[in-house]
Design a protein around this motif. Structure first.
Motif, PDB file in Angstrom:
ATOM      1  N   PHE A   1       1.722   6.969  35.445  1.00  0.00           N
ATOM      2  CA  PHE A   1       2.337   7.679  36.566  1.00  0.00           C
ATOM      3  C   PHE A   1       1.461   8.851  36.969  1.00  0.00           C
ATOM      4  CE2 PHE A   1       4.054   9.404  32.651  1.00  0.00           C
ATOM      5  CZ  PHE A   1       4.013  10.782  32.828  1.00  0.00           C
ATOM      6  N   ALA A   2       1.696   9.329  38.183  1.00  0.00           N
ATOM      7  CA  ALA A   2       0.947  10.464  38.713  1.00  0.00           C
ATOM      8  C   ALA A   2       1.878  11.667  38.803  1.00  0.00           C
ATOM      9  CB  ALA A   2       0.397  10.135  40.092  1.00  0.00           C
ATOM     10  N   ILE A   3       1.303  12.844  38.547  1.00  0.00           N
ATOM     11  CA  ILE A   3       2.010  14.105  38.749  1.00  0.00           C
ATOM     12  C   ILE A   3       1.218  14.869  39.798  1.00  0.00           C
ATOM     13  CG2 ILE A   3       2.901  16.213  37.701  1.00  0.00           C
ATOM     14  CD1 ILE A   3       2.557  14.834  34.963  1.00  0.00           C
ATOM     15  N   VAL A   4       1.906  15.380  40.800  1.00  0.00           N
ATOM     16  CA  VAL A   4       1.264  16.137  41.865  1.00  0.00           C
ATOM     17  C   VAL A   4       1.942  17.499  41.961  1.00  0.00           C
ATOM     18  CG1 VAL A   4       0.740  16.226  44.324  1.00  0.00           C
ATOM     19  CG2 VAL A   4       0.713  14.036  43.137  1.00  0.00           C
ATOM     20  N   VAL A   5       1.133  18.559  41.991  1.00  0.00           N
ATOM     21  CA  VAL A   5       1.658  19.916  42.120  1.00  0.00           C
ATOM     22  C   VAL A   5       1.943  20.192  43.596  1.00  0.00           C
ATOM     23  CG1 VAL A   5       1.196  22.363  41.753  1.00  0.00           C
ATOM     24  CG2 VAL A   5       0.380  20.685  40.096  1.00  0.00           C
ATOM     25  N   VAL A   6       3.168  20.629  43.867  1.00  0.00           N
ATOM     26  CA  VAL A   6       3.576  20.952  45.229  1.00  0.00           C
ATOM     27  C   VAL A   6       4.177  22.358  45.248  1.00  0.00           C
ATOM     28  CG1 VAL A   6       4.006  18.543  45.879  1.00  0.00           C
ATOM     29  CG2 VAL A   6       5.875  19.908  44.925  1.00  0.00           C
ATOM     30  N   LYS A   7       4.368  22.897  46.428  1.00  0.00           N
ATOM     31  CA  LYS A   7       5.022  24.193  46.590  1.00  0.00           C
ATOM     32  C   LYS A   7       6.502  24.048  46.236  1.00  0.00           C
ATOM     33  CE  LYS A   7       1.494  26.377  48.455  1.00  0.00           C
ATOM     34  NZ  LYS A   7       0.821  27.451  47.782  1.00  0.00           N
ATOM     35  N   PRO A   8       7.107  25.103  45.677  1.00  0.00           N
ATOM     36  CA  PRO A   8       8.519  25.009  45.271  1.00  0.00           C
ATOM     37  C   PRO A   8       9.476  24.570  46.377  1.00  0.00           C
ATOM     38  CG  PRO A   8       7.524  26.960  44.307  1.00  0.00           C
ATOM     39  CD  PRO A   8       6.505  26.377  45.269  1.00  0.00           C
TER      40      PRO A   8
ATOM     41  N   ASP B   1      10.329  13.054  49.810  1.00  0.00           N
ATOM     42  CA  ASP B   1       9.960  11.718  50.288  1.00  0.00           C
ATOM     43  C   ASP B   1       8.659  11.766  51.085  1.00  0.00           C
ATOM     44  OD1 ASP B   1      12.248  10.710  49.106  1.00  0.00           O
ATOM     45  OD2 ASP B   1      13.375  10.584  50.987  1.00  0.00           O
ATOM     46  N   ASP B   2       8.532  12.775  51.958  1.00  0.00           N
ATOM     47  CA  ASP B   2       7.309  12.910  52.758  1.00  0.00           C
ATOM     48  C   ASP B   2       6.094  13.151  51.864  1.00  0.00           C
ATOM     49  OD1 ASP B   2       8.767  12.547  55.066  1.00  0.00           O
ATOM     50  OD2 ASP B   2       8.751  14.663  55.662  1.00  0.00           O
ATOM     51  N   ALA B   3       6.263  14.023  50.859  1.00  0.00           N
ATOM     52  CA  ALA B   3       5.147  14.322  49.944  1.00  0.00           C
ATOM     53  C   ALA B   3       4.735  13.064  49.193  1.00  0.00           C
ATOM     54  CB  ALA B   3       5.546  15.426  48.973  1.00  0.00           C
ATOM     55  N   ARG B   4       5.709  12.349  48.657  1.00  0.00           N
ATOM     56  CA  ARG B   4       5.401  11.116  47.928  1.00  0.00           C
ATOM     57  C   ARG B   4       4.668  10.115  48.816  1.00  0.00           C
ATOM     58  NH1 ARG B   4       9.948  11.944  45.364  1.00  0.00           N
ATOM     59  NH2 ARG B   4       9.586  12.391  43.191  1.00  0.00           N
ATOM     60  N   GLN B   5       5.153   9.972  50.029  1.00  0.00           N
ATOM     61  CA  GLN B   5       4.531   9.028  50.959  1.00  0.00           C
ATOM     62  C   GLN B   5       3.074   9.408  51.209  1.00  0.00           C
ATOM     63  OE1 GLN B   5       5.999   6.253  51.889  1.00  0.00           O
ATOM     64  NE2 GLN B   5       4.152   5.610  52.946  1.00  0.00           N
ATOM     65  N   GLY B   6       2.808  10.689  51.328  1.00  0.00           N
ATOM     66  CA  GLY B   6       1.449  11.148  51.561  1.00  0.00           C
ATOM     67  C   GLY B   6       0.499  10.881  50.405  1.00  0.00           C
ATOM     68  N   PHE B   7       1.040  10.840  49.174  1.00  0.00           N
ATOM     69  CA  PHE B   7       0.192  10.642  47.997  1.00  0.00           C
ATOM     70  C   PHE B   7       0.113   9.181  47.544  1.00  0.00           C
ATOM     71  CE2 PHE B   7       1.286  15.200  47.529  1.00  0.00           C
ATOM     72  CZ  PHE B   7      -0.010  15.704  47.532  1.00  0.00           C
ATOM     73  N   ARG B   8       0.882   8.297  48.163  1.00  0.00           N
ATOM     74  CA  ARG B   8       0.885   6.889  47.740  1.00  0.00           C
ATOM     75  C   ARG B   8      -0.487   6.227  47.878  1.00  0.00           C
ATOM     76  NH1 ARG B   8       5.710   6.139  46.171  1.00  0.00           N
ATOM     77  NH2 ARG B   8       7.579   6.504  47.387  1.00  0.00           N
ATOM     78  N   SER B   9      -1.249   6.606  48.893  1.00  0.00           N
ATOM     79  CA  SER B   9      -2.564   5.970  49.062  1.00  0.00           C
ATOM     80  C   SER B   9      -3.559   6.447  48.003  1.00  0.00           C
ATOM     81  CB  SER B   9      -3.114   6.256  50.462  1.00  0.00           C
ATOM     82  OG  SER B   9      -3.337   7.635  50.631  1.00  0.00           O
ATOM     83  N   ILE B  10      -3.314   7.608  47.424  1.00  0.00           N
ATOM     84  CA  ILE B  10      -4.195   8.133  46.382  1.00  0.00           C
ATOM     85  C   ILE B  10      -3.823   7.559  45.022  1.00  0.00           C
ATOM     86  CG2 ILE B  10      -5.021  10.256  45.273  1.00  0.00           C
ATOM     87  CD1 ILE B  10      -4.140  11.660  47.942  1.00  0.00           C
ATOM     88  N   PHE B  11      -2.520   7.341  44.813  1.00  0.00           N
ATOM     89  CA  PHE B  11      -2.019   6.816  43.541  1.00  0.00           C
ATOM     90  C   PHE B  11      -1.219   5.533  43.797  1.00  0.00           C
ATOM     91  CE2 PHE B  11      -2.073  11.535  43.134  1.00  0.00           C
ATOM     92  CZ  PHE B  11      -3.089  11.640  42.201  1.00  0.00           C
ATOM     93  N   PRO B  12      -1.891   4.481  44.269  1.00  0.00           N
ATOM     94  CA  PRO B  12      -1.170   3.254  44.634  1.00  0.00           C
ATOM     95  C   PRO B  12      -0.481   2.596  43.439  1.00  0.00           C
ATOM     96  CG  PRO B  12      -3.538   2.864  44.645  1.00  0.00           C
ATOM     97  CD  PRO B  12      -3.336   4.334  44.414  1.00  0.00           C
ATOM     98  N   GLY B  13       0.747   2.182  43.680  1.00  0.00           N
ATOM     99  CA  GLY B  13       1.498   1.447  42.668  1.00  0.00           C
ATOM    100  C   GLY B  13       2.040   2.283  41.525  1.00  0.00           C
ATOM    101  N   MET B  14       1.796   3.583  41.532  1.00  0.00           N
ATOM    102  CA  MET B  14       2.271   4.444  40.442  1.00  0.00           C
ATOM    103  C   MET B  14       3.502   5.226  40.883  1.00  0.00           C
ATOM    104  SD  MET B  14      -1.085   6.345  38.972  1.00  0.00           S
ATOM    105  CE  MET B  14      -2.664   5.581  39.239  1.00  0.00           C
ATOM    106  N   PRO B  15       4.429   5.438  39.954  1.00  0.00           N
ATOM    107  CA  PRO B  15       5.491   6.395  40.255  1.00  0.00           C
ATOM    108  C   PRO B  15       4.846   7.773  40.440  1.00  0.00           C
ATOM    109  CG  PRO B  15       6.004   5.145  38.263  1.00  0.00           C
ATOM    110  CD  PRO B  15       4.592   4.822  38.647  1.00  0.00           C
TER     111      PRO B  15
END
Length: 86
Positions: free
Chosen positions: A15-22, A32-46
């Protein structure tokens, strides 16, 4: 764009962990928007979103089983990396 993140493999789950603003964690739409934006970087991972409060305490948002695991892991043990994405 640069961001801090990590890819973790634990108990057969990668799985991927991404640091975001609080503020991102305060809205399911922002999450949901943040996850969607990172899906292309971490394909197929939660994708787990992580924010730190003013005291440095991490708050995670994502799959419940992964969140329970991360609750027992000190953030310094996570293999953080700076990602560059255009």
């Amino acid at each position: 764009m640069q961001f801090e993140g990590a890819v973790v493999k634990e108990q057969g789950v990668t799985f991927a962990i991404v640091v975001v603003k609080p503020y991102v964690l305060n809205s399911s739409m922002e999450c949901d928007d943040a996850r969607q934006g990172f899906r292309s970087i971490f394909p197929g991972m939660p994708i787990i979103l992580m924010a730190q409060g003013s005291r440095g305490v991490p708050t995670y948002q994502g799959r419940t089983d992964i969140i329970k695991f991360l609750a027992n892991v000190h953030p310094s043990r996570i293999p953080w990396k700076r990602y560059n994405y255009n």
